[in-house]
Design an enzyme around this catalytic site. Structure first.
Site, PDB file in Angstrom:
ATOM      1  CG  PHE A 128       2.463  -3.330  -2.719  1.00 48.36           C
ATOM      2  CD1 PHE A 128       1.846  -2.458  -1.968  1.00 48.36           C
ATOM      3  CD2 PHE A 128       2.275  -3.288  -3.996  1.00 48.36           C
ATOM      4  CE1 PHE A 128       0.742  -1.691  -2.667  1.00 48.36           C
ATOM      5  CE2 PHE A 128       1.144  -2.588  -4.460  1.00 48.36           C
ATOM      6  CZ  PHE A 128       0.577  -1.849  -3.766  1.00 48.36           C
ATOM      7  CG  ASP A 155       3.014  -9.994  -6.744  1.00 51.34           C
ATOM      8  OD1 ASP A 155       3.169  -9.824  -7.992  1.00 51.34           O
ATOM      9  OD2 ASP A 155       2.531  -9.433  -5.729  1.00 51.34           O
ATOM     10  CE  LYS A 180       3.852  -1.892 -10.070  1.00 53.23           C
ATOM     11  NZ  LYS A 180       3.685  -2.610  -8.988  1.00 53.23           N
TER      12      LYS A 180
HETATM   13  C1  LIG Z   1       2.665  -2.837  -8.306  1.00 56.15           C
HETATM   14  C2  LIG Z   1       2.352  -4.113  -7.682  1.00 56.15           C
HETATM   15  C3  LIG Z   1       1.164  -4.785  -7.512  1.00 56.15           C
HETATM   16  C4  LIG Z   1      -0.103  -4.331  -7.774  1.00 56.15           C
HETATM   17  O1  LIG Z   1      -0.183  -3.788  -9.258  1.00 56.15           O
HETATM   18  P1  LIG Z   1      -1.400  -2.663  -9.709  1.00 56.15           P
HETATM   19  O2  LIG Z   1      -1.440  -2.734 -11.111  1.00 56.15           O
HETATM   20  O3  LIG Z   1      -1.061  -1.457  -9.004  1.00 56.15           O
HETATM   21  O4  LIG Z   1      -2.826  -3.469  -9.038  1.00 56.15           O
HETATM   22  C5  LIG Z   1       0.959  -6.220  -7.052  1.00 56.15           C
HETATM   23  N1  LIG Z   1       2.298  -6.829  -6.818  1.00 56.15           N
HETATM   24  C6  LIG Z   1       3.441  -6.312  -6.889  1.00 56.15           C
HETATM   25  C7  LIG Z   1       4.695  -6.969  -6.576  1.00 56.15           C
HETATM   26  C8  LIG Z   1       3.681  -4.908  -7.420  1.00 56.15           C
HETATM   27  O5  LIG Z   1       4.619  -4.429  -7.497  1.00 56.15           O
END
Ligand SMILES: *Cc1c(COP(=O)(O)O)cnc(C)c1O
Length: 390
Positions: free
Chosen positions: A129, A214, A243
């Site tokens: 994700f 990421d 986050k």
């Molecule tokens: C939540 C998340 C995203 C996306 O973040 P948003 O602020 O919702 O765009 C991308 N990568 C990872 C690993 C995430 O957990």
């Protein structure tokens, strides 16, 4: 009538109006223990005096000036991120998806600047994700996020997470970068083996491609160290963050080495709001709090304590919980009943948790959590498991 708020979420029928530390109060006065932290965001808990002060103080000075001028806030936060990571440089944005977009653009630009514009493909993992923009749903590669939004943005291929041979086989003269989460969050709290992550670094070096971790969810202390990969003794070239970085104020960042960022010259990328003074004031306060001695060690210790309690509950209720997984305060309960049902029952008993893929219930408490809150959570989980079993 069509809902005035576009119905893209299946929302629980609870509205929170106030928070304090690890607790939330709903509009009906009911108190909840927050083990979701707004999806790993409010890592310092709610209404943290230091964050409130930082935001209110900045709100009385200047809110926004654009990135056409120097930003002392960005300079300070970037310097602190750089001093505490592998990175040399930081681009500020507003979300995790944007941080990933920056990472993808940077990897392509790097090879274009190196005279290899054909190196534009990103090798990603299944179950990943990376956000909900058109490029990041292509990077995530999940059917449930891509369906109906054709054409899929080209330039992303997928190999099974954790499979090094498949990854190596996918790298070719078209490859720009490897993009993975050190622990897959939305995919179901699947931790990458440290050896796998180290071998990704070696493969990236061997084939001359960039490594992107990421850490939007794993970063900012969630798994123990400030960044999850720091436990593995290697570093990426590029790292999207978001986050936990703003403790609840929307902010994202993309960290990189100077070498990886060589193509990111004036005009190459931008954001109107990215790193605005409000976001930087809060992010700086978050970083300062997290870098204080004892902060990250408390999170790690509380993670171990929560994990031990959950492991014990898992062995007592094997018909409901198949497995406990994760690292630090990023924990997943793999359920044998629908995770959404377990989450609804936990919520009814006063505990906020979050769903993840693979039928997992995610526990992402604030990193400031203490023993009392862990005991409270374990009590609610035990009661819920016994109700479900009855
Ligand atoms: C939540 C998340 C995203 C996306 O973040 P948003 O602020 O919702 O765009 C991308 N990568 C990872 C690993 C995430 O957990």
């Amino acid at each position: 009538m069509f809902p005035v708020v576009m119905p893209t979420y299946a929302r629980a029928d609870v509205a929170f109006e106030r928070g304090e530390g690890a607790h939330l109060w709903a509009t009906d006065g009911r108190r909840y223990l927050d083990f979701g932290s707004g999806v790993a965001v409010t890592s310092l808990g709610h209404n943290h005096p230091r964050l409130v002060r930082a935001l209110v103080e900045q709100a009385g000075k200047v809110w926004h000036v654009s990135n056409l001028f120097r930003s002392p806030g960005q300079e300070r936060v970037a310097a602190k991120l750089v001093a505490n990571s592998f990175a040399d440089t930081v681009f500020f944005c507003n979300s995790g998806a944007e941080a990933n977009e920056c990472a993808i653009k940077m990897a392509r630009k790097f090879h274009a600047e190196s005279g290899e514009p054909g190196r534009c493909e990103i090798v990603c993992a299944t179950g990943a994700f990376h956000g909900r923009t058109l490029a990041t749903i292509a990077a995530g590669g999940q059917e449930k996020h891509l369906k109906g939004f054709d054409p899929v943005t080209p330039g992303f291929v997928h190999v099974p997470y954790g499979n090094l041979n498949a990854l190596r086989a996918a790298i070719g003269p078209q490859t720009a970068a490897i993009l993975v989460e050190p622990v897959q969050g939305e995919g179901g709290v699947v931790a990458g083996d440290p050896d796998y992550l180290r071998r990704l670094r070696a493969a990236a070096d061997e084939f001359g491609v960039l490594l992107i971790f990421d850490e939007v969810q794993t970063g900012m202390g969630r798994t123990g160290p400030l960044f999850a990969h720091q436990a593995c003794g290697i570093a990426p070239d590029i790292m999207p963050l978001a986050k936990g970085l703003g403790g609840g104020f929307p902010v994202g960042a993309c960290l990189a080495t100077a070498a990886a960022a060589k193509g990111m010259t004036a005009g190459s990328h931008g954001s109107t709001f990215g790193g605005n003074p409000l976001a930087m004031a809060v992010a700086e306060a978050v970083l300062d709090a997290m870098l204080e001695p004892g902060f990250l060690t408390n999170g790690a210790a509380m993670g171990a304590r929560l994990r031990a309690g959950l492991d014990a509950l898992c062995s007592r209720y094997p018909a409901v919980i198949e497995e406990v997984r994760g690292i630090g305060l990023m924990i997943g309960l793999k359920a044998r009943i629908p995770n959404t049902e377990l989450i609804a029952r936990l919520l009814a008993n006063g505990l906020v948790t979050i769903a993840a893929g693979d039928n997992v219930v995610r526990l992402l408490p604030p990193l400031v959590i203490g023993e009392a809150e862990i005991a409270e959570a374990l009590g609610i989980i035990e009661r819920t498991l016994s109700e479900v079993s009855a």
